[in-house]
Design a protein around this motif. Sequence first.
Motif, PDB file in Angstrom:
ATOM      1  N   LEU A 145       1.223   1.692   5.394  1.00  0.00           N
ATOM      2  CA  LEU A 145       1.909   2.067   4.160  1.00  0.00           C
ATOM      3  C   LEU A 145       3.231   1.327   4.002  1.00  0.00           C
ATOM      4  O   LEU A 145       4.022   1.238   4.947  1.00  0.00           O
ATOM      5  CB  LEU A 145       2.163   3.575   4.134  1.00  0.00           C
ATOM      6  CG  LEU A 145       0.928   4.480   4.077  1.00  0.00           C
ATOM      7  CD1 LEU A 145       1.351   5.935   4.134  1.00  0.00           C
ATOM      8  CD2 LEU A 145       0.113   4.207   2.824  1.00  0.00           C
ATOM      9  N   SER A 146       3.449   0.802   2.791  1.00  0.00           N
ATOM     10  CA  SER A 146       4.729   0.184   2.474  1.00  0.00           C
ATOM     11  C   SER A 146       5.783   1.237   2.151  1.00  0.00           C
ATOM     12  O   SER A 146       6.955   1.082   2.468  1.00  0.00           O
ATOM     13  CB  SER A 146       4.571  -0.763   1.281  1.00  0.00           C
ATOM     14  OG  SER A 146       3.551  -1.704   1.507  1.00  0.00           O
ATOM     15  N   ALA A 147       5.358   2.297   1.460  1.00  0.00           N
ATOM     16  CA  ALA A 147       6.260   3.389   1.088  1.00  0.00           C
ATOM     17  C   ALA A 147       5.421   4.604   0.771  1.00  0.00           C
ATOM     18  O   ALA A 147       4.203   4.511   0.603  1.00  0.00           O
ATOM     19  CB  ALA A 147       7.134   2.990  -0.111  1.00  0.00           C
ATOM     20  N   ARG A 191       0.866  -1.177   0.000  1.00  0.00           N
ATOM     21  CA  ARG A 191       0.000   0.000   0.000  1.00  0.00           C
ATOM     22  C   ARG A 191       0.901   1.225   0.000  1.00  0.00           C
ATOM     23  O   ARG A 191       1.736   1.399   0.884  1.00  0.00           O
ATOM     24  CB  ARG A 191      -0.902  -0.002   1.231  1.00  0.00           C
ATOM     25  CG  ARG A 191      -1.880   1.160   1.268  1.00  0.00           C
ATOM     26  CD  ARG A 191      -2.904   0.975   2.369  1.00  0.00           C
ATOM     27  NE  ARG A 191      -3.976   1.949   2.263  1.00  0.00           N
ATOM     28  CZ  ARG A 191      -5.130   1.861   2.925  1.00  0.00           C
ATOM     29  NH1 ARG A 191      -5.354   0.834   3.730  1.00  0.00           N
ATOM     30  NH2 ARG A 191      -6.062   2.787   2.769  1.00  0.00           N
ATOM     31  N   TYR A 192       0.725   2.050  -1.005  1.00  0.00           N
ATOM     32  CA  TYR A 192       1.599   3.205  -1.183  1.00  0.00           C
ATOM     33  C   TYR A 192       0.845   4.497  -0.907  1.00  0.00           C
ATOM     34  O   TYR A 192      -0.349   4.618  -1.192  1.00  0.00           O
ATOM     35  CB  TYR A 192       2.163   3.240  -2.609  1.00  0.00           C
ATOM     36  CG  TYR A 192       2.974   2.016  -2.972  1.00  0.00           C
ATOM     37  CD1 TYR A 192       4.185   1.757  -2.338  1.00  0.00           C
ATOM     38  CD2 TYR A 192       2.518   1.122  -3.933  1.00  0.00           C
ATOM     39  CE1 TYR A 192       4.921   0.627  -2.658  1.00  0.00           C
ATOM     40  CE2 TYR A 192       3.252  -0.017  -4.256  1.00  0.00           C
ATOM     41  CZ  TYR A 192       4.446  -0.252  -3.608  1.00  0.00           C
ATOM     42  OH  TYR A 192       5.175  -1.374  -3.915  1.00  0.00           O
ATOM     43  N   GLY A 193       1.562   5.455  -0.367  1.00  0.00           N
ATOM     44  CA  GLY A 193       1.018   6.793  -0.159  1.00  0.00           C
ATOM     45  C   GLY A 193       1.546   7.740  -1.222  1.00  0.00           C
ATOM     46  O   GLY A 193       2.727   7.714  -1.572  1.00  0.00           O
ATOM     47  N   LEU A 194       0.663   8.571  -1.749  1.00  0.00           N
ATOM     48  CA  LEU A 194       1.031   9.595  -2.721  1.00  0.00           C
ATOM     49  C   LEU A 194       0.646  10.938  -2.111  1.00  0.00           C
ATOM     50  O   LEU A 194      -0.530  11.308  -2.068  1.00  0.00           O
ATOM     51  CB  LEU A 194       0.304   9.360  -4.050  1.00  0.00           C
ATOM     52  CG  LEU A 194       0.574  10.353  -5.183  1.00  0.00           C
ATOM     53  CD1 LEU A 194       2.054  10.407  -5.533  1.00  0.00           C
ATOM     54  CD2 LEU A 194      -0.258  10.002  -6.413  1.00  0.00           C
ATOM     55  N   SER A 199      -1.991  -3.653  -5.688  1.00  0.00           N
ATOM     56  CA  SER A 199      -1.613  -2.823  -4.539  1.00  0.00           C
ATOM     57  C   SER A 199      -2.714  -1.808  -4.282  1.00  0.00           C
ATOM     58  O   SER A 199      -3.674  -1.686  -5.048  1.00  0.00           O
ATOM     59  CB  SER A 199      -0.285  -2.111  -4.820  1.00  0.00           C
ATOM     60  OG  SER A 199      -0.411  -1.248  -5.933  1.00  0.00           O
ATOM     61  N   LEU A 200      -2.564  -1.077  -3.190  1.00  0.00           N
ATOM     62  CA  LEU A 200      -3.434   0.050  -2.872  1.00  0.00           C
ATOM     63  C   LEU A 200      -2.632   1.334  -2.994  1.00  0.00           C
ATOM     64  O   LEU A 200      -1.427   1.361  -2.740  1.00  0.00           O
ATOM     65  CB  LEU A 200      -3.981  -0.070  -1.451  1.00  0.00           C
ATOM     66  CG  LEU A 200      -5.065  -1.118  -1.186  1.00  0.00           C
ATOM     67  CD1 LEU A 200      -5.460  -1.088   0.275  1.00  0.00           C
ATOM     68  CD2 LEU A 200      -6.270  -0.897  -2.061  1.00  0.00           C
ATOM     69  N   LEU A 201      -3.317   2.394  -3.371  1.00  0.00           N
ATOM     70  CA  LEU A 201      -2.677   3.697  -3.500  1.00  0.00           C
ATOM     71  C   LEU A 201      -3.561   4.728  -2.818  1.00  0.00           C
ATOM     72  O   LEU A 201      -4.763   4.816  -3.099  1.00  0.00           O
ATOM     73  CB  LEU A 201      -2.478   4.057  -4.975  1.00  0.00           C
ATOM     74  CG  LEU A 201      -1.815   5.411  -5.263  1.00  0.00           C
ATOM     75  CD1 LEU A 201      -0.397   5.435  -4.714  1.00  0.00           C
ATOM     76  CD2 LEU A 201      -1.816   5.701  -6.759  1.00  0.00           C
ATOM     77  N   ASP A 202      -2.966   5.513  -1.920  1.00  0.00           N
ATOM     78  CA  ASP A 202      -3.696   6.555  -1.197  1.00  0.00           C
ATOM     79  C   ASP A 202      -3.148   7.923  -1.586  1.00  0.00           C
ATOM     80  O   ASP A 202      -1.969   8.220  -1.350  1.00  0.00           O
ATOM     81  CB  ASP A 202      -3.538   6.374   0.323  1.00  0.00           C
ATOM     82  CG  ASP A 202      -4.155   5.078   0.813  1.00  0.00           C
ATOM     83  OD1 ASP A 202      -5.286   4.788   0.422  1.00  0.00           O
ATOM     84  OD2 ASP A 202      -3.486   4.357   1.579  1.00  0.00           O
ATOM     85  N   LEU A 203      -3.992   8.745  -2.193  1.00  0.00           N
ATOM     86  CA  LEU A 203      -3.639  10.133  -2.480  1.00  0.00           C
ATOM     87  C   LEU A 203      -4.001  10.971  -1.257  1.00  0.00           C
ATOM     88  O   LEU A 203      -5.130  10.914  -0.764  1.00  0.00           O
ATOM     89  CB  LEU A 203      -4.402  10.628  -3.709  1.00  0.00           C
ATOM     90  CG  LEU A 203      -4.314  12.133  -3.998  1.00  0.00           C
ATOM     91  CD1 LEU A 203      -2.890  12.524  -4.366  1.00  0.00           C
ATOM     92  CD2 LEU A 203      -5.286  12.525  -5.106  1.00  0.00           C
ATOM     93  N   MET A 204      -3.047  11.769  -0.770  1.00  0.00           N
ATOM     94  CA  MET A 204      -3.261  12.564   0.444  1.00  0.00           C
ATOM     95  C   MET A 204      -2.877  14.017   0.202  1.00  0.00           C
ATOM     96  O   MET A 204      -1.816  14.306  -0.347  1.00  0.00           O
ATOM     97  CB  MET A 204      -2.409  12.018   1.601  1.00  0.00           C
ATOM     98  CG  MET A 204      -2.617  10.545   1.915  1.00  0.00           C
ATOM     99  SD  MET A 204      -1.532  10.001   3.260  1.00  0.00           S
ATOM    100  CE  MET A 204      -1.831   8.234   3.239  1.00  0.00           C
TER     101      MET A 204
END
Length: 453
Positions: A385-387, A294-297, A330-335
Motif C-alpha cells: 500500500l502507498s497510503a 495502491r491505496y487502501g480504503l 492505481s489499485l484500490l483495496d476496500l477492506m
Amino acid sequence: MPLFFRILHSSYRRGAHWSQFVRSRVTVAGWMALAMLVLAAVLGGDVGRSRLYQLFALIFALVAVGMLWAWTRRARLAARRMLPRHATVGEECRYTVEVQNDGRFPARAFWLREVPPDPCPELKQFAATPEPGEENRNAFDRLFVYYRWRWLLERNLMFRGGRSTELLDLPAGEAKRVQLTLVPRRRGVIRFDDLRALLPDPFGLFQRCRWVLAPEDSLVVLPKRYRLPPLDLPGASQFQIGGEAVSNTIGLSGEFIGLRDYRPGDAMRHIHWKNWAKTGEPIVKEFEDTYFPRYGLVLDNFVDPGAGDLFEEAVSVAASFAVSIDTKRSLLDLMFVKDKAIVVSAGRGLARAEKMLEMLAAVEAEPVEKLESLARLVRRYHGELSACVCVFAGWSEERAEFIRNLARGGMELTALIVCRTADEAQRLLAEFPVPCRVILLEHGRVQEGLMTL
C-alpha cells in the motif's frame, strides 16, 4: 425478549398494517369527504333549525356510491418490469413496466403503483435500536417507545414514489408500456414483489387495489456519493506483482525488453504472432515490471448503539472515494470485517469500481467490535500500500489505538471521522490523539467537510 416489548411490537405492527390498508384505498378527497360527513352529522342534528342535514345526505350519497363503485371494479392485469442495473440513494430512478390486460373487458382509468417492502421492524431491531435523542423524551414516551417505532418505519422504508403519473386505459388483450419513477431512500437490494393497479371511483374518493401478476424483481441501490475535490493522496508508487501482465488499461506501461516462450495466463494481446508463425510455438512479448500506487480504503463498520445514521454516512464517504480515485492508474483495496476479513480490489486489470460500490451497498453494521482483526488485515497489505484512507463512524479510544498501531509501521494514513457534532469529536480527539491527518465530517455537513481534503 421482555413480554412488554413483544406486546408493543405486535400492537404497533397490526396498527401499521391496518393504516397502510386504509390509506391505500381512501384518497385525500375521500378523507375530506368523510370529515365533512362527520361535521355535518354533528352540526345538523336539529333538522328543524339547520339545513345541514341536506349537506349530510348529499355527502353520504357520494360516499356510499363511491365506496360501492370502487368495490365493484375489476381488472385482470399482468406486467413485466424492465429495471436498470443500479439505482442510487436520493436520486430518481426511472424504469419501464409493460402491462397487459388479460381480462375480457377493458381496464379504464387506473394507475399502476409499486408497493415498497414492509418497513415494519423485526422484534429484535425494535427492542435493540433506540431512536436518536430518545433519552431526552418524557417518561411516558420512553416507556411505550412509539416514536421509536415511527422512526424505524421511516428508516426502513426502501423508496418513495413508484406510481404512474397519468390514468391508464387498456383495452382487453392489449399491452402498454408505462414509465414509473421512484426515489430510493436506503442502499441495499429492493425486492419488487407487489405491483398494484389502483382503480378509483368516478368521484376520486376511494380506490380499489388489485394485485398485478408480475414476476419478482430486484434492484441494487448504491450508496449516496459526495463530490470530492481533486485528490492528492500521500505515498509513493509500489511494485505490484504481475506488473504489466495484469493490466488491461492505460497507465504506467513497462518498457519492452524482449521475447519469451508463452506461459499459461499470459495476455493474448502480448502474443508475438510473427514469431509464432515462424517457430510454430507461441511467443509473447515481455515487459519490465511496472510501479503504480495502491491505496487502501478501510471502512469501520463496528457501530455503537444509536449511531446507525453515522454509519450510513461513513458508507457514503467510502463510496465517494471508491468512484473518485483513478483506478485506471492505481489499485484500490476496500477492506472491512464481517464474519471474516473482506478485501475487494479494483483497478488496473482487476474489478471495476462498480463492483466495490455493489459491495458497499450490501455492507452491514457489526455490533461487536473487531478492530484488531481489521488491523491485522491492513497490516497484511502493508508492503503493497502507498497510503491508506480510514473512514470511521464516530471516535473512541479503541479507534485511536487502531490508527496508532498502523502508524507505527510507517504507513501513510488519513482518518475521516463522521461525527454527530464537531465539538464532541474534537474533545475526543484531544483525549485520544493520533499521529496522522484527521478530517472531521459533521453529520448533515459531510459535503462541506470533504471539500477540505
